[in-house]
Design a protein around this motif. Structure first.
Motif, short mmCIF file in Angstrom:
data_model
loop_
_atom_site.label_atom_id
_atom_site.label_comp_id
_atom_site.label_asym_id
_atom_site.label_seq_id
_atom_site.Cartn_x
_atom_site.Cartn_y
_atom_site.Cartn_z
N PRO A 30 0.83 -1.20 0.00
CA PRO A 30 0.00 0.00 0.00
C PRO A 30 0.87 1.25 0.00
O PRO A 30 1.97 1.25 0.54
N ALA A 31 0.36 2.31 -0.62
CA ALA A 31 1.12 3.55 -0.74
C ALA A 31 1.33 4.17 0.64
O ALA A 31 2.43 4.56 0.99
N ALA A 32 0.27 4.24 1.41
CA ALA A 32 0.39 4.82 2.74
C ALA A 32 0.44 3.72 3.79
O ALA A 32 -0.14 2.66 3.61
N ALA A 33 1.17 3.99 4.86
CA ALA A 33 1.32 2.98 5.90
C ALA A 33 0.26 3.17 6.98
O ALA A 33 0.46 2.79 8.12
N SER A 34 -0.86 3.77 6.61
CA SER A 34 -1.91 3.98 7.60
C SER A 34 -2.54 2.64 7.99
O SER A 34 -2.60 1.73 7.18
N PRO A 35 -3.00 2.54 9.23
CA PRO A 35 -3.57 1.26 9.65
C PRO A 35 -4.83 0.97 8.84
O PRO A 35 -5.57 1.88 8.48
N PRO A 36 -5.06 -0.30 8.54
CA PRO A 36 -6.22 -0.64 7.72
C PRO A 36 -7.53 -0.33 8.45
O PRO A 36 -7.60 -0.40 9.67
N ILE A 37 -8.52 0.09 7.69
CA ILE A 37 -9.83 0.33 8.29
C ILE A 37 -10.54 -1.01 8.41
O ILE A 37 -10.69 -1.73 7.43
N ILE A 38 -10.94 -1.35 9.61
CA ILE A 38 -11.53 -2.66 9.82
C ILE A 38 -13.04 -2.58 9.72
O ILE A 38 -13.68 -1.83 10.44
N PRO A 39 -13.58 -3.34 8.81
CA PRO A 39 -15.04 -3.34 8.68
C PRO A 39 -15.69 -3.96 9.91
O PRO A 39 -15.04 -4.73 10.63
N GLU A 40 -16.95 -3.63 10.12
CA GLU A 40 -17.69 -4.28 11.20
C GLU A 40 -18.51 -5.41 10.61
O GLU A 40 -19.04 -5.30 9.51
N GLN A 41 -18.59 -6.48 11.36
CA GLN A 41 -19.40 -7.61 10.91
C GLN A 41 -20.85 -7.17 10.81
O GLN A 41 -21.36 -6.49 11.69
N ARG A 42 -21.49 -7.52 9.69
CA ARG A 42 -22.88 -7.10 9.51
C ARG A 42 -23.86 -8.16 10.02
O ARG A 42 -23.53 -9.34 10.09
N HIS A 101 -13.55 -13.49 8.75
CA HIS A 101 -12.87 -13.37 7.46
C HIS A 101 -11.41 -13.75 7.49
O HIS A 101 -10.85 -14.14 6.47
N LYS A 102 -10.75 -13.58 8.63
CA LYS A 102 -9.30 -13.74 8.67
C LYS A 102 -8.85 -15.03 9.36
O LYS A 102 -7.70 -15.43 9.23
N MET A 103 -9.74 -15.61 10.16
CA MET A 103 -9.31 -16.77 10.95
C MET A 103 -10.20 -17.98 10.68
O MET A 103 -11.40 -17.85 10.45
N GLY A 104 -9.58 -19.12 10.75
CA GLY A 104 -10.35 -20.37 10.70
C GLY A 104 -10.01 -21.16 11.94
O GLY A 104 -8.84 -21.28 12.31
N TYR A 105 -11.02 -21.66 12.63
CA TYR A 105 -10.78 -22.38 13.88
C TYR A 105 -11.04 -23.87 13.71
O TYR A 105 -12.03 -24.28 13.12
N ILE A 106 -10.12 -24.65 14.25
CA ILE A 106 -10.31 -26.11 14.26
C ILE A 106 -10.17 -26.55 15.71
O ILE A 106 -9.26 -26.10 16.42
N PHE A 107 -11.08 -27.41 16.16
CA PHE A 107 -11.12 -27.76 17.58
C PHE A 107 -10.81 -29.24 17.79
O PHE A 107 -10.98 -30.05 16.88
N PHE A 137 -22.40 -15.87 7.52
CA PHE A 137 -22.02 -14.78 8.42
C PHE A 137 -21.28 -13.69 7.67
O PHE A 137 -21.30 -12.53 8.05
N ALA A 138 -20.61 -14.07 6.58
CA ALA A 138 -19.88 -13.08 5.79
C ALA A 138 -20.82 -12.31 4.87
O ALA A 138 -20.38 -11.40 4.16
N GLY A 139 -22.10 -12.68 4.85
CA GLY A 139 -23.07 -11.89 4.11
C GLY A 139 -23.63 -12.54 2.86
O GLY A 139 -24.41 -11.92 2.14
N GLU A 140 -23.25 -13.79 2.60
CA GLU A 140 -23.78 -14.44 1.40
C GLU A 140 -25.17 -15.03 1.66
O GLU A 140 -25.54 -15.26 2.79
N THR A 141 -25.89 -15.28 0.58
CA THR A 141 -27.17 -15.96 0.74
C THR A 141 -26.88 -17.43 0.99
O THR A 141 -25.84 -17.93 0.57
N PRO A 142 -27.79 -18.14 1.66
CA PRO A 142 -27.56 -19.57 1.91
C PRO A 142 -27.26 -20.35 0.64
O PRO A 142 -26.44 -21.27 0.68
N ALA A 143 -27.89 -20.00 -0.47
CA ALA A 143 -27.64 -20.73 -1.71
C ALA A 143 -26.21 -20.54 -2.19
O ALA A 143 -25.51 -21.50 -2.53
#
Lengths: 225, 248
Positions: free
Chosen positions: A5-17, B90-96, B117-123
């Motif tokens: 990335p051009a800038a070393a700014s911390p990434p903006i983290i999305p919120e889980q929807r 999105h970044k981690m996968g857990y195995i137990f 959970f990432a926002g896709e439809t079930p299909a």
């Protein structure tokens, strides 16, 4: 290699929807379907309580309408059945108390079985949180499960209560029941039963759903005792 | 810059203190560790060493008392609940160890959850799930319930579920602990293959010897400290002991 990335700014983290209600229903449906037998047992409390409520109401409606008919033969039947035909209101305080008690027992029953299912599923809830579930998803799925059970139980209870009331009334007053059946007030009674049953099961879901949502992802690591 | 980009996990001075009644229990006494992208790291230590606590910190499942953990550029301590959930999804996968599949869901439904959970439809999610289940060799078990397949196959479903969102890191807590020797070996090999195929960093908490020989780096945790870090080639794997150390 080229993704620096051009800038070393911390990434903006999305919120889980949030997952929508419709999708949550689709996800929880598998569990509700495969836990059907268990749900039936939970439901039976609702069925019985609502059946009792419906029976009392419909019976009361029928008796009232029979009193209004003011038929000589019928009045004799009513008096034989122990109805005070001169009383302004035939509803009995004792019965109201009984109805309230049965509804409360039913409420406690649903809460209890939902709480048990939270305890049983601590690990599952933790796992879902590891996979990215928000508190809202857990709350919604518990609500869906509890209300579906509640609504199904309520509908069954209404049908059962109605059938029993009709059978009991017919055995006492024979053809008169259908002749002057109080369609309007009986329908009103059924609607009241439906509303109370549904409300009850939604209210009963609040505490278990909240407690379930408060479980932590790390609970997934729990070792079963 | 180029060096720091190769570091996917950076733990600095991580401590954890639990309050047990009037007594303070120091589970971690300051662990600093860097994990390179694409590495296979094993965390080793007897129970009570703080191994699990540290593992949970790295996985974003627990917050340190002091210090911080940066995963793939995200400082986990600074995230709110929803951001943390996003990172987990999105970044981690857990195995137990005990697979933790949802018993009432089929293999396909289990694996599709992270996608939903990432926002896709079930299909859409089921389509991706079927694809990854085929990759782990379970294309013929899509509609089976967890109780209808073997332990090794259940762990394969769990691996598919961990991979379905293409995470950067796989966290595996004793993934072979509930499996027999041969099946355990197959699971380790599968993890290794997936690591290569998707370029994922794998972190395991284990005391399985077979797991060690597959590792690029081994960290020994003892009394809440990183007792020793060894890169591949710096430790010898033999039966019963590792480089002279007996395992507790």
């Amino acid at each position: 290699m080229t993704q620096t990335p051009a800038a070393a700014s911390p990434p903006i983290i999305p919120e889980q929807r949030h997952v929508t209600w419709a999708v949550t229903l689709q996800v929880s449906w598998a569990g509700i379907k495969r836990r059907f037998f268990r749900s039936l047992i939970t439901m039976s409390g609702v069925v019985l309580a609502i059946a009792f409520l419906t029976y009392m109401q419909v019976m009361n409606d029928i008796v009232k309408s029979l009193i209004l008919a003011n038929d000589v033969v019928l009045n004799a039947m009513l008096q034989k059945a122990g109805v005070d035909i001169y009383a302004a209101d035939s509803s009995d305080r004792m019965m109201i108390l009984l109805i309230i008690l049965s509804l409360m027992a039913c409420l406690v029953g649903i809460i209890n079985s939902m709480l048990m299912s939270v305890t049983e599923r601590i690990k599952e809830i933790g796992t879902l949180k590891c996979l990215g579930a928000l508190d809202g998803f857990i709350i919604r799925s518990y609500f869906i499960e509890s209300s579906l059970q509640g609504v199904a139980g309520t509908v069954l209870g209404c049908i059962l209560g109605l059938i029993v009331a009709l059978a009991a009334a017919t055995s006492n007053y024979h053809g008169y029941v259908m002749k002057c059946f109080p369609w309007l007030s009986a329908t009103g009674s059924l609607v009241i039963s439906l509303l109370i049953g549904t409300l009850l099961s939604v209210v009963a879901a609040i505490l278990p759903a909240y407690l379930a949502a408060k479980k932590q992802p790390v609970d997934a690591m729990r070792v079963e005792e | 810059m180029s060096i720091s980009e190769d570091i996917i996990i950076k733990a600095s001075g991580v401590t954890k203190v639990y309050q047990l009644g009037a007594e303070a229990v120091h589970a971690l006494r300051g662990i600093s560790l860097e994990v390179r992208r694409g590495e296979y790291l094993s965390i080793l230590g007897p129970s009570g060493s703080g191994k699990s606590t540290f593992f949970n910190m790295v996985g974003g499942l627990d917050r340190p008392t002091e210090g911080n953990v940066v995963v793939d550029g995200y400082c986990l301590q600074e995230l709110n609940q929803k951001q943390l959930a996003w990172v987990r999804c999105h970044k981690m996968g857990y195995i137990f160890q005990s697979f933790n599949l949802i018993q009432t869901m089929t293999a396909l439904e289990n694996v599709s959850i992270p996608r939903i959970f990432a926002g896709e439809t079930p299909a859409q999610a089921r389509e991706a799930a079927a694809e990854i289940l085929t990759v782990v060799g379970l294309g013929h078990r899509l509609t089976h319930l967890p109780s209808q397949v073997s332990g090794g196959q259940q762990q394969r479903i769990a691996i598919a579920r961990a991979l379905v969102n293409r995470p950067s890191i796989i966290l595996a807590d004793e993934p072979t602990g509930n499996l027999d020797l041969r099946t355990g070996e197959e699971i380790i090999n599968l993890l290794g293959e997936m690591k290569e195929k998707f370029g994922i960093t794998v972190i395991t908490a284990t005391h399985d010897m077979k797991m060690l020989s597959a590792s690029d780096t081994v960290v020994w945790i003892k009394d809440g400290r990183a007792d020793r870090v060894a890169r591949k080639g710096e430790f010898e794997v033999s039966i019963g002991t590792i480089d002279g150390k007996t395992l507790a």
